[in-house]
Design a protein around this motif. Structure first.
Motif, mmCIF file in Angstrom:
data_model
loop_
_atom_site.group_PDB
_atom_site.id
_atom_site.type_symbol
_atom_site.label_atom_id
_atom_site.label_comp_id
_atom_site.label_asym_id
_atom_site.label_seq_id
_atom_site.Cartn_x
_atom_site.Cartn_y
_atom_site.Cartn_z
ATOM 1 N N ASP A 99 -5.919 -7.443 0.902
ATOM 2 C CA ASP A 99 -7.233 -6.010 1.614
ATOM 3 C C ASP A 99 -7.628 -7.177 1.966
ATOM 4 O OD1 ASP A 99 -6.607 -7.383 -1.766
ATOM 5 O OD2 ASP A 99 -7.865 -5.805 -2.265
ATOM 6 N N GLN A 100 -7.772 -8.671 1.576
ATOM 7 C CA GLN A 100 -9.380 -9.468 1.473
ATOM 8 C C GLN A 100 -9.191 -10.311 3.078
ATOM 9 O OE1 GLN A 100 -10.104 -12.164 -1.783
ATOM 10 N NE2 GLN A 100 -7.979 -10.910 -2.843
ATOM 11 N N VAL A 101 -7.999 -9.853 4.601
ATOM 12 C CA VAL A 101 -8.311 -10.011 5.476
ATOM 13 C C VAL A 101 -8.185 -8.991 6.290
ATOM 14 C CG1 VAL A 101 -6.732 -12.076 6.959
ATOM 15 C CG2 VAL A 101 -6.374 -11.801 4.365
ATOM 16 N N PRO A 102 -9.158 -8.968 6.495
ATOM 17 C CA PRO A 102 -9.214 -7.548 7.624
ATOM 18 C C PRO A 102 -8.837 -8.212 9.021
ATOM 19 C CG PRO A 102 -12.115 -8.737 6.908
ATOM 20 C CD PRO A 102 -10.506 -8.886 6.331
ATOM 21 N N ALA A 103 -9.304 -8.987 9.356
ATOM 22 C CA ALA A 103 -8.992 -9.716 10.962
ATOM 23 C C ALA A 103 -7.388 -9.585 11.571
ATOM 24 C CB ALA A 103 -9.897 -11.101 11.450
ATOM 25 N N LEU A 104 -6.931 -9.623 10.446
ATOM 26 C CA LEU A 104 -4.987 -9.168 10.924
ATOM 27 C C LEU A 104 -4.975 -8.225 10.755
ATOM 28 C CD1 LEU A 104 -3.729 -12.104 8.333
ATOM 29 C CD2 LEU A 104 -3.845 -12.389 11.147
ATOM 30 N N ASP A 105 -4.612 -6.877 12.040
ATOM 31 C CA ASP A 105 -3.544 -5.908 11.718
ATOM 32 C C ASP A 105 -2.503 -6.320 10.994
ATOM 33 O OD1 ASP A 105 -5.284 -5.887 13.929
ATOM 34 O OD2 ASP A 105 -4.271 -6.650 15.558
ATOM 35 N N TYR A 106 -1.577 -7.299 10.655
ATOM 36 C CA TYR A 106 -0.562 -6.612 9.338
ATOM 37 C C TYR A 106 -0.970 -6.939 8.638
ATOM 38 C CZ TYR A 106 3.139 -8.313 7.290
ATOM 39 O OH TYR A 106 5.044 -7.713 6.639
ATOM 40 N N TYR A 107 -2.356 -7.638 8.422
ATOM 41 C CA TYR A 107 -2.352 -7.245 6.841
ATOM 42 C C TYR A 107 -2.855 -6.167 6.258
ATOM 43 C CZ TYR A 107 -1.180 -11.953 4.732
ATOM 44 O OH TYR A 107 -0.602 -13.391 4.369
ATOM 45 N N GLN A 108 -3.370 -5.097 7.601
ATOM 46 C CA GLN A 108 -4.470 -4.464 6.470
ATOM 47 C C GLN A 108 -3.152 -2.714 6.984
ATOM 48 O OE1 GLN A 108 -7.699 -3.331 6.430
ATOM 49 N NE2 GLN A 108 -7.268 -5.378 5.802
ATOM 50 N N ALA A 109 -2.261 -3.556 7.629
ATOM 51 C CA ALA A 109 -1.237 -2.493 7.980
ATOM 52 C C ALA A 109 -0.384 -2.527 6.690
ATOM 53 C CB ALA A 109 0.348 -2.849 8.538
ATOM 54 N N LYS A 110 -0.037 -3.419 6.242
ATOM 55 C CA LYS A 110 0.031 -3.512 4.464
ATOM 56 C C LYS A 110 -0.662 -2.748 3.335
ATOM 57 C CE LYS A 110 3.228 -5.764 3.502
ATOM 58 N NZ LYS A 110 5.068 -4.899 3.100
ATOM 59 N N VAL A 111 -1.256 -3.095 3.561
ATOM 60 C CA VAL A 111 -3.166 -2.427 2.984
ATOM 61 C C VAL A 111 -2.436 -0.795 2.855
ATOM 62 C CG1 VAL A 111 -5.170 -1.881 2.538
ATOM 63 C CG2 VAL A 111 -4.763 -3.955 2.965
ATOM 64 N N LEU A 112 -2.152 -0.386 4.375
ATOM 65 C CA LEU A 112 -2.065 1.268 4.364
ATOM 66 C C LEU A 112 -0.935 1.560 3.561
ATOM 67 C CD1 LEU A 112 -2.349 3.828 6.360
ATOM 68 C CD2 LEU A 112 -0.591 3.079 7.828
ATOM 69 N N GLN A 113 0.674 0.938 3.681
ATOM 70 C CA GLN A 113 1.515 0.792 3.167
ATOM 71 C C GLN A 113 1.427 0.928 1.348
ATOM 72 O OE1 GLN A 113 4.435 -2.089 2.833
ATOM 73 N NE2 GLN A 113 6.300 -0.760 2.850
ATOM 74 N N GLU A 114 0.670 0.374 0.571
ATOM 75 C CA GLU A 114 0.450 0.388 0.100
ATOM 76 C C GLU A 114 -0.484 1.262 -0.750
ATOM 77 O OE1 GLU A 114 -1.849 -2.823 -1.915
ATOM 78 O OE2 GLU A 114 -0.523 -4.811 -1.330
ATOM 79 N N ASP A 115 -1.640 2.173 0.175
ATOM 80 C CA ASP A 115 -2.499 3.136 0.156
ATOM 81 C C ASP A 115 -1.501 4.272 0.031
ATOM 82 O OD1 ASP A 115 -4.729 1.423 -0.068
ATOM 83 O OD2 ASP A 115 -5.391 1.954 2.136
ATOM 84 N N VAL A 116 -0.892 4.230 1.090
ATOM 85 C CA VAL A 116 0.340 5.428 0.985
ATOM 86 C C VAL A 116 1.233 5.365 -0.270
ATOM 87 C CG1 VAL A 116 2.150 6.951 2.290
ATOM 88 C CG2 VAL A 116 0.356 5.526 3.837
ATOM 89 N N LEU A 117 1.509 4.925 -0.424
ATOM 90 C CA LEU A 117 2.370 4.382 -1.788
ATOM 91 C C LEU A 117 1.788 5.349 -2.719
ATOM 92 C CD1 LEU A 117 4.946 4.106 -3.195
ATOM 93 C CD2 LEU A 117 4.277 1.539 -4.046
ATOM 94 N N LYS A 118 -0.077 4.537 -3.256
ATOM 95 C CA LYS A 118 -0.529 4.722 -4.593
ATOM 96 C C LYS A 118 -0.716 6.193 -4.444
ATOM 97 C CE LYS A 118 -3.175 0.879 -4.688
ATOM 98 N NZ LYS A 118 -4.157 0.168 -4.056
#
Length: 246
Positions: A99-118
């Motif tokens: 959640d600390q790397v907004p410049a990487l699309d893939y990292y933001q996609a994994k943040v989305l995955q976490e948020d959907v789960l939560k």
């Protein structure tokens, strides 16, 4: 318990299945090879029937701007099927510092995955890991030529896939965390230092050059890829792991 492991035939998933079975659980690997397609939802209800826990270790086929759509669709399918089948615990594998790397699309996609789960209906756990030893070869290939490997001096704290599989298996067999468990390796390297150690172990004489702009991890600031203070620290060192690869 009966534990369904999506992506259960992959690098981490196959080890999670083995470890769970060794501890007496009924672990079932689910993948397209046995009729379960997480992207379309085909076979999910049958695969999750009677499961106490679902573990999602699947990954996007790309690391670019297409990855958020993959995680949105697959998580929506998984959570809907898990709710229909009465699954009581959902676990995913994510990345330390994601959640600390907004410049990487893939990292933001994994943040989305976490948020959907939560936000979903199933009690949940997230295991965040640092980079895997097994991915070092790929990282070196991204910015290399016949004579040189260019890498940024980004601090990393990698670990063996077997150690992260162990952490995932432990969390999966426990009560839902409704939180995050971080897991990291026992040593911190700069990425260029890690590259030199890996090349030397392979007898590769190419020179590693520090290039702050080289590769995906050039976009990662500071010590984001190192384990936080609350992390579980794995035992296998990089050199110990390299010795098993010969």
């Amino acid at each position: 318990m009966k534990i369904a492991v999506l992506g259960g035939t992959g690098l981490v998933g196959s080890q999670v299945v083995t470890m769970l079975r060794e501890h007496g659980h009924e672990a079932e690997p689910l993948s397209p090879s046995n009729g379960v397609d997480l992207l379309t939802g085909d076979g999910l209800d049958d695969g999750l029937k009677g499961a106490d826990v679902v573990v999602n270790l699947t990954n996007s086929p790309t690391f670019d701007e297409k990855s958020p759509a993959f995680f949105q669709q697959t998580m929506d399918n998984m959570l809907a099927a898990a709710q229909r089948q009465g699954v009581g615990h959902a676990v995913i594998l994510s990345i330390v510092g994601v959640d600390q790397v907004p410049a990487l699309d893939y990292y933001q996609a994994k943040v989305l995955q976490e948020d959907v789960l939560k936000a979903g209906p199933i009690p949940w756990s997230i295991v965040r890991a640092t980079q895997f030893f097994e991915f070092v070869k790929s990282v070196l290939s991204w910015t290399s030529d016949e004579h040189t490997v260019r890498l940024p001096a980004t601090p990393v704290q990698p670990l063996a896939s077997a150690d992260i599989a162990r952490a995932v298996a432990q969390v999966s067999a426990g009560e839902p965390l409704r939180g995050v468990r971080n897991v990291g390796g026992p040593e911190v390297f700069t990425l260029d230092e890690l590259g030199r150690i890996a090349l030397q172990a392979q007898g590769d004489t190419r020179e590693v050059v520090v290039d702050p702009a080289a590769g995906m991890f050039a976009a990662v600031p500071g010590s984001v890829l190192t384990a936080p203070a609350d992390a579980v620290i794995a035992k296998t060192t990089f050199r110990e792991w390299l010795a098993t690869q010969k």
